[in-house]
Scaffold this active site. Structure first.
Site, short mmCIF file in Angstrom:
data_model
loop_
_atom_site.label_atom_id
_atom_site.label_comp_id
_atom_site.label_asym_id
_atom_site.label_seq_id
_atom_site.Cartn_x
_atom_site.Cartn_y
_atom_site.Cartn_z
N HIS A 92 35.17 11.87 4.27
CA HIS A 92 34.99 11.44 2.88
C HIS A 92 34.47 12.59 2.02
O HIS A 92 34.90 12.76 0.88
CB HIS A 92 34.03 10.24 2.81
CG HIS A 92 34.55 9.01 3.51
ND1 HIS A 92 35.83 8.57 3.35
CD2 HIS A 92 33.95 8.14 4.37
CE1 HIS A 92 36.01 7.47 4.08
NE2 HIS A 92 34.89 7.20 4.72
N LEU A 97 42.34 14.51 -20.12
CA LEU A 97 42.70 13.68 -18.96
C LEU A 97 41.77 12.49 -18.91
O LEU A 97 40.56 12.64 -19.10
CB LEU A 97 42.56 14.50 -17.67
CG LEU A 97 42.78 13.72 -16.35
CD1 LEU A 97 44.28 13.40 -16.18
CD2 LEU A 97 42.29 14.53 -15.15
N GLU A 156 56.88 4.01 -9.70
CA GLU A 156 57.61 4.65 -8.60
C GLU A 156 56.61 4.83 -7.46
O GLU A 156 55.47 5.24 -7.69
CB GLU A 156 58.15 6.01 -9.03
CG GLU A 156 59.20 5.95 -10.12
CD GLU A 156 60.47 5.22 -9.66
OE1 GLU A 156 60.81 5.32 -8.46
OE2 GLU A 156 61.11 4.56 -10.50
N ASP A 192 44.06 7.80 1.23
CA ASP A 192 43.87 7.34 2.61
C ASP A 192 43.92 8.51 3.59
O ASP A 192 44.63 9.49 3.35
CB ASP A 192 44.98 6.31 2.94
CG ASP A 192 44.61 5.47 4.15
OD1 ASP A 192 43.44 5.53 4.60
OD2 ASP A 192 45.49 4.75 4.66
N ASP A 204 37.56 -4.91 -0.41
CA ASP A 204 37.59 -5.20 1.02
C ASP A 204 36.86 -4.13 1.86
O ASP A 204 36.61 -4.33 3.04
CB ASP A 204 39.04 -5.34 1.50
CG ASP A 204 39.67 -6.60 0.95
OD1 ASP A 204 38.98 -7.62 0.88
OD2 ASP A 204 40.86 -6.55 0.57
#
Ligand code: FPP
Length: 251
Positions: A41, A135, A212, A24, A71
């Site tokens: 972005h 990964l 967490e 964000d 959304d």
């Protein structure tokens, strides 16, 4: 070449931490510089590159990034369009780098509402990186955690022979993964959100039951390898009890 077949993936294929990021703050980063939101972005993609590169060295085996929520379709058409172009460009341009780093990329969420070019870029990137074993990079596009749970429940109900016996958590987890079109994934260990807000925004709700949580004021484009290293260090300082007693003190 058959790009339609995604080779299988086992939860144990990528040992190490599962870190999930709610990326964000791109818009604010751009606005503070007098730039259009899309510039934020684009800068966010650079931060993605930095943390993908840093992850294996920090003991991260699975990295889940929230790129576009179900959304987010509510955003102005121009911003949505720019994000779709950015995803397509990233997926096309990044394949070689991901392969060099032995990174396996998969995308989860709905595919049917995405532009055809994005869908094709996803299929190709998943295929080209399928042998990555250092990964597992998972990118959420058109994803909603509640919808994954809803769809999983409907699918399970249609398949079970005994609706009065609920599925085990392990079995249901595989339904939740399948509902978001993703291979089975280990539970989230650390869920971090940048940008100063403290909410989950419908990301990986089932998978984050014992994650967490870490909320950072840093805006996503400012995230560096050090930000991730600090987050992992903070994670290791937490006492994870999973409802039991402390492993450190026995109390
Ligand atoms: C939220 O910030 C961010 C998004 C909705 C898009 C995230 C996309 C990227 C980081 C780039 C593309 C990613 C990949 C994996 C190629 P915001 O726009 O809501 O920021 P604001 O809260 O400051 O307005």
């Amino acid at each position: 070449m058959d790009f339609t077949m995604q080779s299988s993936l086992n939860v144990r294929d990528f040992p190490g931490l599962h870190v999930a990021c709610i990326m964000d703050g791109n818009g604010r980063w751009a606005e503070r510089r007098g730039l259009p939101r899309t510039a934020g972005h684009r800068s966010g993609v650079e931060a993605v590159r930095r943390i993908v590169e840093a992850s294996p060295g920090l003991g991260i085996g699975t990295l889940s990034l929230y790129a576009f929520s179900a959304d987010n379709w509510k955003r102005p058409e121009a911003e949505v369009g720019a994000l779709m172009v950015l995803f397509r460009t990233y997926l096309r341009a990044e394949i070689a780098r991901l392969r060099r780093g032995h990174v396996r990329l998969t995308v989860f969420g709905r595919r049917d509402r995405l532009p055809e070019a994005v869908r094709m870029a996803i299929t190709r990137a998943e295929w080209e990186t399928r042998k990555g074993n250092r990964l597992h990079l998972r990118i959420a596009v058109d994803y909603a955690g509640r919808d994954a749970i809803r769809m999983a429940a409907a699918r399970w109900a249609s398949e079970t022979k005994d609706p009065s016996a609920p599925p085990s958590r392990e079995v249901f987890a595989s339904y939740v993964a399948a509902a978001a079109h993703c291979p089975e994934t280990p539970p989230v260990d650390l869920l971090m959100r940048t940008g100063g807000e403290q909410r989950l925004s419908d990301f990986l709700l089932w998978e984050s039951a014992y994650a967490e949580l870490l909320f950072l004021n840093t805006l996503w484009p400012d995230v560096t390898a050090q930000t991730l290293a600090d987050a992992v260090e903070a994670f290791h300082s937490r006492d994870r009890r999973f409802g039991g007693l402390s492993r450190r003190t026995g109390t």
